[in-house]
Design an enzyme around this catalytic site. Structure first.
Site, PDB file in Angstrom:
ATOM      1  N   ASN A  10       0.842  -1.194   0.000  1.00 29.98           N
ATOM      2  CA  ASN A  10       0.000   0.000   0.000  1.00 29.98           C
ATOM      3  C   ASN A  10       0.889   1.261   0.000  1.00 29.98           C
ATOM      4  O   ASN A  10       1.413   1.678   1.032  1.00 29.98           O
ATOM      5  CB  ASN A  10      -0.899  -0.051   1.250  1.00 29.98           C
ATOM      6  CG  ASN A  10      -1.909   1.072   1.278  1.00 29.98           C
ATOM      7  OD1 ASN A  10      -1.652   2.164   0.777  1.00 29.98           O
ATOM      8  ND2 ASN A  10      -3.059   0.792   1.863  1.00 29.98           N
ATOM      9  N   HIS A  12       0.158   4.300  -0.358  1.00 29.16           N
ATOM     10  CA  HIS A  12      -0.398   5.423   0.395  1.00 29.16           C
ATOM     11  C   HIS A  12       0.071   5.382   1.859  1.00 29.16           C
ATOM     12  O   HIS A  12       0.542   6.386   2.399  1.00 29.16           O
ATOM     13  CB  HIS A  12      -1.923   5.389   0.307  1.00 29.16           C
ATOM     14  CG  HIS A  12      -2.587   6.466   1.092  1.00 29.16           C
ATOM     15  ND1 HIS A  12      -2.579   7.783   0.676  1.00 29.16           N
ATOM     16  CD2 HIS A  12      -3.230   6.448   2.276  1.00 29.16           C
ATOM     17  CE1 HIS A  12      -3.212   8.514   1.576  1.00 29.16           C
ATOM     18  NE2 HIS A  12      -3.615   7.721   2.563  1.00 29.16           N
ATOM     19  N   LYS A  13      -0.022   4.195   2.464  1.00 33.35           N
ATOM     20  CA  LYS A  13       0.430   4.042   3.861  1.00 33.35           C
ATOM     21  C   LYS A  13       1.920   4.365   3.965  1.00 33.35           C
ATOM     22  O   LYS A  13       2.366   5.032   4.891  1.00 33.35           O
ATOM     23  CB  LYS A  13       0.238   2.586   4.322  1.00 33.35           C
ATOM     24  CG  LYS A  13      -1.172   2.205   4.748  1.00 33.35           C
ATOM     25  CD  LYS A  13      -1.112   0.805   5.372  1.00 33.35           C
ATOM     26  CE  LYS A  13      -2.469   0.212   5.669  1.00 33.35           C
ATOM     27  NZ  LYS A  13      -2.372  -1.180   6.173  1.00 33.35           N
ATOM     28  N   ASP A  69      -0.794  -4.639  11.281  1.00 37.25           N
ATOM     29  CA  ASP A  69      -2.035  -5.382  11.089  1.00 37.25           C
ATOM     30  C   ASP A  69      -3.096  -4.722  11.953  1.00 37.25           C
ATOM     31  O   ASP A  69      -2.817  -4.325  13.086  1.00 37.25           O
ATOM     32  CB  ASP A  69      -1.849  -6.855  11.469  1.00 37.25           C
ATOM     33  CG  ASP A  69      -2.912  -7.731  10.812  1.00 37.25           C
ATOM     34  OD1 ASP A  69      -3.413  -7.366   9.724  1.00 37.25           O
ATOM     35  OD2 ASP A  69      -3.255  -8.784  11.382  1.00 37.25           O
ATOM     36  N   PHE A 156     -13.622   3.624   4.814  1.00 41.48           N
ATOM     37  CA  PHE A 156     -13.573   2.290   4.216  1.00 41.48           C
ATOM     38  C   PHE A 156     -13.914   1.266   5.294  1.00 41.48           C
ATOM     39  O   PHE A 156     -14.134   1.617   6.458  1.00 41.48           O
ATOM     40  CB  PHE A 156     -12.180   2.017   3.618  1.00 41.48           C
ATOM     41  CG  PHE A 156     -11.122   1.764   4.661  1.00 41.48           C
ATOM     42  CD1 PHE A 156     -10.560   2.805   5.376  1.00 41.48           C
ATOM     43  CD2 PHE A 156     -10.704   0.470   4.951  1.00 41.48           C
ATOM     44  CE1 PHE A 156      -9.593   2.574   6.350  1.00 41.48           C
ATOM     45  CE2 PHE A 156      -9.737   0.222   5.921  1.00 41.48           C
ATOM     46  CZ  PHE A 156      -9.191   1.278   6.611  1.00 41.48           C
ATOM     47  N   TYR A 158     -15.259  -0.943   8.025  1.00 41.79           N
ATOM     48  CA  TYR A 158     -16.384  -0.867   8.961  1.00 41.79           C
ATOM     49  C   TYR A 158     -16.695   0.570   9.396  1.00 41.79           C
ATOM     50  O   TYR A 158     -17.489   0.776  10.312  1.00 41.79           O
ATOM     51  CB  TYR A 158     -16.073  -1.716  10.206  1.00 41.79           C
ATOM     52  CG  TYR A 158     -15.867  -3.180   9.898  1.00 41.79           C
ATOM     53  CD1 TYR A 158     -16.936  -4.066   9.908  1.00 41.79           C
ATOM     54  CD2 TYR A 158     -14.604  -3.680   9.577  1.00 41.79           C
ATOM     55  CE1 TYR A 158     -16.755  -5.416   9.618  1.00 41.79           C
ATOM     56  CE2 TYR A 158     -14.414  -5.023   9.277  1.00 41.79           C
ATOM     57  CZ  TYR A 158     -15.485  -5.874   9.300  1.00 41.79           C
ATOM     58  OH  TYR A 158     -15.308  -7.210   9.004  1.00 41.79           O
ATOM     59  N   LYS A 179     -10.312  11.901  11.381  1.00 41.76           N
ATOM     60  CA  LYS A 179     -10.108  10.490  11.734  1.00 41.76           C
ATOM     61  C   LYS A 179      -8.648  10.232  12.103  1.00 41.76           C
ATOM     62  O   LYS A 179      -8.344   9.479  13.031  1.00 41.76           O
ATOM     63  CB  LYS A 179     -10.540   9.588  10.564  1.00 41.76           C
ATOM     64  CG  LYS A 179     -10.424   8.109  10.874  1.00 41.76           C
ATOM     65  CD  LYS A 179     -10.823   7.209   9.718  1.00 41.76           C
ATOM     66  CE  LYS A 179     -10.393   5.769   9.994  1.00 41.76           C
ATOM     67  NZ  LYS A 179     -10.613   4.858   8.874  1.00 41.76           N
ATOM     68  N   ARG A 185      -4.786   3.425  13.802  1.00 41.02           N
ATOM     69  CA  ARG A 185      -3.604   3.377  12.933  1.00 41.02           C
ATOM     70  C   ARG A 185      -2.707   4.583  13.196  1.00 41.02           C
ATOM     71  O   ARG A 185      -1.499   4.454  13.336  1.00 41.02           O
ATOM     72  CB  ARG A 185      -4.047   3.346  11.468  1.00 41.02           C
ATOM     73  CG  ARG A 185      -2.944   2.987  10.505  1.00 41.02           C
ATOM     74  CD  ARG A 185      -3.458   2.722   9.104  1.00 41.02           C
ATOM     75  NE  ARG A 185      -4.399   1.623   9.038  1.00 41.02           N
ATOM     76  CZ  ARG A 185      -5.716   1.744   9.052  1.00 41.02           C
ATOM     77  NH1 ARG A 185      -6.284   2.920   9.101  1.00 41.02           N
ATOM     78  NH2 ARG A 185      -6.485   0.686   9.026  1.00 41.02           N
TER      79      ARG A 185
HETATM   80  P1  IMP Z   1      -5.383  -3.721   7.620  1.00 39.34           P
HETATM   81  O1  IMP Z   1      -4.557  -4.634   8.490  1.00 39.34           O
HETATM   82  O2  IMP Z   1      -5.030  -2.276   7.793  1.00 39.34           O
HETATM   83  O3  IMP Z   1      -5.362  -4.168   6.181  1.00 39.34           O
HETATM   84  O4  IMP Z   1      -6.906  -3.868   8.114  1.00 39.34           O
HETATM   85  C1  IMP Z   1      -7.587  -5.112   8.069  1.00 39.34           C
HETATM   86  C2  IMP Z   1      -9.096  -4.905   7.985  1.00 39.34           C
HETATM   87  O5  IMP Z   1      -9.588  -4.320   9.208  1.00 39.34           O
HETATM   88  C3  IMP Z   1      -9.553  -3.961   6.882  1.00 39.34           C
HETATM   89  O6  IMP Z   1      -9.717  -4.651   5.665  1.00 39.34           O
HETATM   90  C4  IMP Z   1     -10.894  -3.465   7.438  1.00 39.34           C
HETATM   91  O7  IMP Z   1     -11.922  -4.422   7.221  1.00 39.34           O
HETATM   92  C5  IMP Z   1     -10.641  -3.407   8.929  1.00 39.34           C
HETATM   93  N1  IMP Z   1     -10.167  -2.042   9.298  1.00 39.34           N
HETATM   94  C6  IMP Z   1      -8.906  -1.720   9.712  1.00 39.34           C
HETATM   95  N2  IMP Z   1      -8.808  -0.406   9.949  1.00 39.34           N
HETATM   96  C7  IMP Z   1     -10.027   0.128   9.655  1.00 39.34           C
HETATM   97  C8  IMP Z   1     -10.532   1.465   9.702  1.00 39.34           C
HETATM   98  O8  IMP Z   1      -9.848   2.449  10.023  1.00 39.34           O
HETATM   99  N3  IMP Z   1     -11.828   1.602   9.344  1.00 39.34           N
HETATM  100  C9  IMP Z   1     -12.616   0.558   8.966  1.00 39.34           C
HETATM  101  N4  IMP Z   1     -12.183  -0.690   8.893  1.00 39.34           N
HETATM  102  C10 IMP Z   1     -10.881  -0.921   9.245  1.00 39.34           C
END
Ligand code: IMP
Length: 202
Positions: A10, A12-13, A69, A156, A158, A179, A185
């Protein structure tokens, strides 16, 4: 300048963190280092997955690196969807053809919580950093509750059903700037950055 690989595709991250650490570290995404193979992520906790990804990339590339994660943990569901947040509906085949994952995930979540009065939940992010052969873990968390229906169209995952404690807007109604002040995060990244800015090798 010291280089640090972020075990993510990603961009962007990666660019977000680079902007904060622009004087101290050069952040390289997996695309920057031309790493295209899958990165295993099959542990059963956020900590396990972040750590597994970071050590995997460290061993593959021999470089300092970090991995993240994130997931949503709902109290009345004993912490689910947690580490399975991204593919919650897929686990039980509840996603229709061509349906975005987030739509199916939210539908399943609301169905599982139907009639529940304890709607407490939190988003959590874990970042695992491997630096000079040692592992460091950083955690960011935001408490809130799951609404009974969707509210807002931004964000995005939830976001439309997550109302952070002390706020009247869901994550999907907030601007990215709002946010980013309170999100799991952002808080985990802040801890990582604070550590890196102070870090001196022994
Ligand atoms: P990742 O580890 O950042 O890829 O997050 C894993 C999953 O957790 C994502 O695909 C979302 O379903 C959920 N998720 C993580 N962070 C967020 C957020 O800030 N808003 C909404 N859903 C999140």
């Amino acid at each position: 300048m010291q280089e640090l690989v972020f075990a993510t595709h990603n961009e962007h991250k990666a660019r977000e963190i680079q902007a904060i650490l622009s004087h101290e570290y050069r952040i390289l995404s997996l695309d920057d280092v031309k790493y295209q193979d899958p990165v295993p992520e099959n542990e059963n906790s956020l900590e396990g997955n972040a750590s597994q990804k970071a050590w995997f990339i460290h061993h593959r590339l021999g470089k300092d690196c970090f991995a993240d994660d994130s997931g949503l943990e709902v109290d009345c569901l004993n912490g689910a969807p947690g580490v399975y947040s991204a593919r919650y509906a897929d686990l039980t085949d509840e996603r229709k053809a061509d349906e975005p994952a987030s739509v199916a995930n939210i539908r399943k979540l609301l169905a599982q919580m139907h009639g529940e009065t304890n709607r407490n939940a939190r988003f959590r992010t874990i970042i695992a950093l491997i630096l000079d052969g040692k592992e460091y873990i950083f955690e960011g968390m935001v408490e809130g509750e799951i609404l009974e229906g969707r509210k807002g169209s931004g964000g995005f995952g939830y976001d439309p059903v997550f109302l952070p404690s002390g706020y009247t807007d869901t994550f999907a109604e907030m601007s990215l700037e709002e946010k980013n002040i309170i999100s799991h995060r952002a808080l985990a990244v802040l801890k990582l950055v604070t550590f890196l800015k102070k870090y001196r090798p022994e």
